[in-house]
Design an enzyme around this catalytic site. Sequence first.
Site, mmCIF file in Angstrom:
data_model
loop_
_atom_site.group_PDB
_atom_site.id
_atom_site.type_symbol
_atom_site.label_atom_id
_atom_site.label_comp_id
_atom_site.label_asym_id
_atom_site.label_seq_id
_atom_site.Cartn_x
_atom_site.Cartn_y
_atom_site.Cartn_z
ATOM 1 N N GLY A 45 0.623 -1.391 -0.174
ATOM 2 C CA GLY A 45 -0.147 -0.133 0.028
ATOM 3 C C GLY A 45 0.680 1.227 0.023
ATOM 4 N N GLU A 101 4.052 4.428 5.978
ATOM 5 C CA GLU A 101 2.806 3.761 5.915
ATOM 6 C C GLU A 101 1.702 4.375 5.082
ATOM 7 O OE1 GLU A 101 1.490 1.064 5.533
ATOM 8 O OE2 GLU A 101 0.750 -0.035 7.198
ATOM 9 N N ASP A 102 0.771 3.768 4.414
ATOM 10 C CA ASP A 102 -0.415 4.360 3.647
ATOM 11 C C ASP A 102 -1.473 4.830 4.712
ATOM 12 O OD1 ASP A 102 -1.083 1.882 4.287
ATOM 13 O OD2 ASP A 102 -1.644 1.440 2.111
ATOM 14 N N ASP A 105 -4.969 2.374 10.758
ATOM 15 C CA ASP A 105 -6.314 2.026 10.997
ATOM 16 C C ASP A 105 -6.761 1.388 12.353
ATOM 17 O OD1 ASP A 105 -8.967 1.647 9.794
ATOM 18 O OD2 ASP A 105 -8.510 -0.540 9.575
ATOM 19 N N VAL A 157 -11.243 3.895 2.003
ATOM 20 C CA VAL A 157 -10.725 4.453 0.796
ATOM 21 C C VAL A 157 -9.718 3.718 -0.067
ATOM 22 C CG1 VAL A 157 -10.907 6.916 2.090
ATOM 23 C CG2 VAL A 157 -8.650 5.796 2.349
HETATM 24 P P1 IMP Z 1 -4.166 -1.626 10.735
HETATM 25 O O1 IMP Z 1 -3.428 -2.970 11.008
HETATM 26 O O2 IMP Z 1 -5.569 -1.799 11.034
HETATM 27 O O3 IMP Z 1 -3.782 -0.221 11.293
HETATM 28 O O4 IMP Z 1 -4.155 -1.846 9.234
HETATM 29 C C1 IMP Z 1 -3.450 -1.154 8.293
HETATM 30 C C2 IMP Z 1 -3.650 -1.653 6.862
HETATM 31 O O5 IMP Z 1 -4.984 -1.960 6.525
HETATM 32 C C3 IMP Z 1 -3.220 -0.882 5.933
HETATM 33 O O6 IMP Z 1 -1.754 -0.762 5.564
HETATM 34 C C4 IMP Z 1 -4.040 -0.902 4.590
HETATM 35 O O7 IMP Z 1 -3.286 -1.965 3.834
HETATM 36 C C5 IMP Z 1 -5.106 -1.527 5.096
HETATM 37 N N1 IMP Z 1 -6.208 -0.582 5.282
HETATM 38 C C6 IMP Z 1 -7.066 -0.008 6.415
HETATM 39 N N2 IMP Z 1 -7.816 0.729 6.003
HETATM 40 C C7 IMP Z 1 -8.012 0.900 4.852
HETATM 41 C C8 IMP Z 1 -8.552 1.590 3.577
HETATM 42 O O8 IMP Z 1 -9.567 2.820 4.129
HETATM 43 N N3 IMP Z 1 -8.535 1.422 2.369
HETATM 44 C C9 IMP Z 1 -7.325 0.675 2.029
HETATM 45 N N4 IMP Z 1 -6.735 -0.108 2.688
HETATM 46 C C10 IMP Z 1 -6.938 -0.014 4.326
HETATM 47 MG MG MG Z 2 -3.610 -3.164 2.256
#
Ligand code: IMP
Ligand code: MG
Length: 183
Positions: A45, A101-102, A105, A157
């Site tokens: 991402g 990081e993109d 979340d 998104v």
């Molecule tokens: P986390 O571990 O829940 O913080 O997830 C992070 C990863 O989930 C990111 O690196 C993204 O690849 C994916 N992700 C979370 N939200 C979105 C979104 O709105 N669109 C696309 N990918 C997302």
């Molecule tokens: Mg992803």
Amino acid sequence: MAMTDDMQDVFFTKEELQAIVARLGAQISRDFEGKNLLMISVLKGSVVFMADLMREITIPCRIDFLSAASYHSKTEAVPEPEVRDILMYDDISMFDILIVEDILDTGRTLQKLSSYLLRKGAKSVTICTLLDKPARRDPAVTITPTYVGTTVANEFVVGYGLDFDERYRNLPFIGILKPEIYN
Ligand code: IMP
Ligand code: MG
């Protein structure tokens, strides 16, 4: 049919993203002056963000990549993301690491990656995320990002590296898809 036909709304245009990335690059260049900067992009991402951000960095730096598999369904994260170490360096004790990081979340992925890098001996670990979705944060997550491009509401998104089911990463802007695409 064009990919853009699937979009419901654009949240950040190409130009807005450029301005955000330029601001972050200037800040990071200032803050990491005199440090041994290693930028680590989290695949896949953040590759688009990384490619733009590194060109806004005016101090010497290195880049590398890590992989974290956090998704099993199309939009929901698994509780325990898995780190895949593909770093070129075995010894990272001399580096001030900036994780690129993109999106932040639940925060579980970055929590896992930062503690992994610290355990592996990194001199320091700092987080830079293009997007932050604070409403989604897991209360058990303790990491905080030092650099945030912008915050987003609790919506899924796509674009500028972010995917839905591995698609839409190549859109030059960020937005949401029409509801029928997610369903
Ligand atoms: P986390 O571990 O829940 O913080 O997830 C992070 C990863 O989930 C990111 O690196 C993204 O690849 C994916 N992700 C979370 N939200 C979105 C979104 O709105 N669109 C696309 N990918 C997302
Ligand atoms: Mg992803």
